[in-house]
Write an enzyme that holds these catalytic residues in place. Sequence first.
Site, PDB file in Angstrom:
ATOM      1  N   ARG A 364       0.799  -1.169   0.051  1.00  0.00           N
ATOM      2  CA  ARG A 364       0.029  -0.161   0.055  1.00  0.00           C
ATOM      3  C   ARG A 364       0.925   1.271   0.082  1.00  0.00           C
ATOM      4  NH1 ARG A 364      -4.382  -2.029   4.364  1.00  0.00           N
ATOM      5  NH2 ARG A 364      -4.564  -4.077   3.373  1.00  0.00           N
ATOM      6  N   GLN A 382      -0.040  -9.871   6.185  1.00  0.00           N
ATOM      7  CA  GLN A 382      -1.024  -9.687   7.056  1.00  0.00           C
ATOM      8  C   GLN A 382      -1.180 -11.483   7.356  1.00  0.00           C
ATOM      9  OE1 GLN A 382      -4.006  -8.135   4.352  1.00  0.00           O
ATOM     10  NE2 GLN A 382      -4.362  -6.507   5.676  1.00  0.00           N
ATOM     11  N   ASP A 384      -3.760 -13.083   7.466  1.00  0.00           N
ATOM     12  CA  ASP A 384      -4.997 -12.972   6.950  1.00  0.00           C
ATOM     13  C   ASP A 384      -5.541 -14.444   6.743  1.00  0.00           C
ATOM     14  OD1 ASP A 384      -6.852 -11.232   6.095  1.00  0.00           O
ATOM     15  OD2 ASP A 384      -5.972 -10.875   4.320  1.00  0.00           O
ATOM     16  N   HIS A 386     -10.027 -15.421   5.376  1.00  0.00           N
ATOM     17  CA  HIS A 386     -11.430 -15.571   5.349  1.00  0.00           C
ATOM     18  C   HIS A 386     -12.200 -16.461   5.515  1.00  0.00           C
ATOM     19  CE1 HIS A 386      -9.012 -12.057   3.112  1.00  0.00           C
ATOM     20  NE2 HIS A 386     -10.100 -11.304   3.492  1.00  0.00           N
ATOM     21  N   LYS A 470     -16.879  -3.837  12.246  1.00  0.00           N
ATOM     22  CA  LYS A 470     -15.708  -4.740  12.427  1.00  0.00           C
ATOM     23  C   LYS A 470     -15.633  -4.265  14.001  1.00  0.00           C
ATOM     24  CE  LYS A 470     -12.723  -0.761  11.593  1.00  0.00           C
ATOM     25  NZ  LYS A 470     -11.236  -0.368  11.118  1.00  0.00           N
ATOM     26  N   HIS A 516     -13.653 -11.110   7.641  1.00  0.00           N
ATOM     27  CA  HIS A 516     -12.020 -11.131   7.324  1.00  0.00           C
ATOM     28  C   HIS A 516     -11.529 -11.105   8.610  1.00  0.00           C
ATOM     29  CE1 HIS A 516     -12.745  -8.598   3.434  1.00  0.00           C
ATOM     30  NE2 HIS A 516     -13.899  -8.460   3.986  1.00  0.00           N
TER      31      HIS A 516
HETATM   32 ZN   LIG Z   1      -9.902  -9.271   3.839  1.00  0.00          ZN
END
Ligand SMILES: [Zn+2]
Length: 648
Positions: A364, A382, A384, A386, A470, A516
């Site tokens: 980013r 991350q 991460d 899902h 979130k 997420h």
């Molecule tokens: Zn995500």
Amino acid sequence: MIKITLPDGSVKEYAQGVTPMDVAKSISEGLARNVISASFNNETIETATPLTTNGSLILYTWNDKEGKKAFWHSTSHVMAQVLEEKYNGIKLTLGPAIDNGFYYDVDFGDTKITDADFKAIEDRVLEISKEKHEFRMRAVSKAEALDIYKGNEYKTELISNLEDGTITFCDHANFFDLCRGGHIPNTGIIKAMKIMSVAGAYWRGDEKNKQLTRVYGISFPKQKDLTEYLELLEEAKRRDHRKLGKELELFAFSTKVGQGLPLWLPKGAALRDRLEQFLKKAQKKAGYEQVVTPHIGQKELYVTSGHYEKYGADSFQPISTPAEGEEFLLKPMNCPHHCEIYNVRPWSYKDLPKRYAEFGTVYRYEQSGELHGLTRVRGFTQDDAHIFCTPEQLDEEFKKVIDLVLYVFGSLGFENFTAQISLRDQENRAKYIGSDENWEKAENAIINAAADKGLNTVIEYGEAAFYGPKLDFMVKDALGRQWQLGTIQVDYNLPERFDLTYKGSDNELHRPVMIHRAPFGSMERFIAILLEHTAGNFPLWLMPEQAIILSLSDKYENYAKKVLNLLENHEIRALIDSRNETIGKKIRDAEMQKIPFMLIVGEEEEKNGTISVRRQGQEGKGNISVTIEEFVSIVNDEINKTLKVFTV
Ligand SMILES: [Zn+2]
Ligand SMILES: [Zn+2]
């Protein structure tokens, strides 16, 4: 009479014109002594402002954020007074409170202010404060205000943008300033004040404007508070992750590689890997499956996901292939890739939930001025995952994710945290993607799961992502600083955009819900925070090296090797310092490297088959003599205290 509602819900009647200070006095003398600011119907007012209507009143003390804000902003008035007194012809602009203290932006003309001037300014601020001057608000007409500030183009600009009839000045002693309000009752409670630094700042933050001097200060109601604050700052400097990362040889940056792109050195990479393995192990138990996706994706992918529309112009620009003219973006998020993994085959409700996990590196764009060590970078990984589930499974899945996050925090020694629930802005719902009904379901799922797990929660309206509400974990570190770690987000929108489906028990196609989540947030940021929290003394299970063997001379080198061998058999990470150095020097270096156990071996130890153990950071406690087996159980006991077994 008017009705005043207090934060505890109680309603009291007072005569019209009662002030917040009168209300405080009616409750208790003690409260009246400590009240330093107030808000009425969510608007900041003075403690001497007469109340004329019914409404909700909150009284603040130094212990409240709002109280500190009033305290610091009021001190900025006194500092501005002193600056005007000491420096002729300067132009004052704005002087707000900030997270830690306040600043005042001043056009000093040709005068330069340096560290050497601070002390005299501080002394004068305290001298004036002692005189207990009251802060008093006064209404001024626009014409009068413009006249008073003619010659000060900054204040003139501010006043020009205000409506006539809304302009107020604040007076104290012989000083006045254009101000909206929010002050402490009088200067007398300012007992300690320090100018922290001066820096250049453009008027209104625009580099096309003139550069002003920003004078940063902080103040306290007790001298002791200032001393403690300065000590905390020193400690924070010692714990700065950029400094520790260098000393412990964990990571580095190279201008050749590029700004904001961390390079992980062998020890840092090993640390990361250990964290990854730790989480992967727990995730496997929790039913996650690992996937791997590329670092770039077609621009269309992010047009579909909506990320391009939202961030495209403000981020890295597309990479194009030379011949075909295809456009790719550096992956800013893993989610679109995981949606396409879900879409590889059709699913039935019996197959769900699907939980795809990936330590996915994303890129980013951050302006170079915003970059900061590992906490603000341009490329990061991350932890991460899902989760794709049916709407009925959402509550349950959310709770399971909370369990996993709590396990991670517990194993890493973060005990002090609150859960921030970010919901939609109640006023402006147009900026969010997705139906009202879906948002409500998602918001309720989060609130219920957090309550079910007994989390200490705060609800923030307007803080939700554009695609869903979130839950963020806000962690307090060892110095009491708050960090945002671990995030869980419900998303009804990407499944829509990627046309994700599953066949329900009714044989019809339905939309799955997506969650997420990232317990660490990112590896880079997490390790930075962990470094500052622990000062490099990570939990023993995570330490790059758990023990170092220091031989008294090279005569005992063979015994040292034997000890190393035995430790390795027990999976203890150890090394030998076989340099030709004195034992004192070896100990000092091991202390610097924060290696938890120093194992000293010499004649005595070799003869008895023992080691002499010294614990890092416990100088003067003396060494203990133990057998290898005993040492192994000391290590394992300590590890088992923090690293629990994850159960589902
Ligand atoms: Zn995500
Ligand atoms: Zn003010």
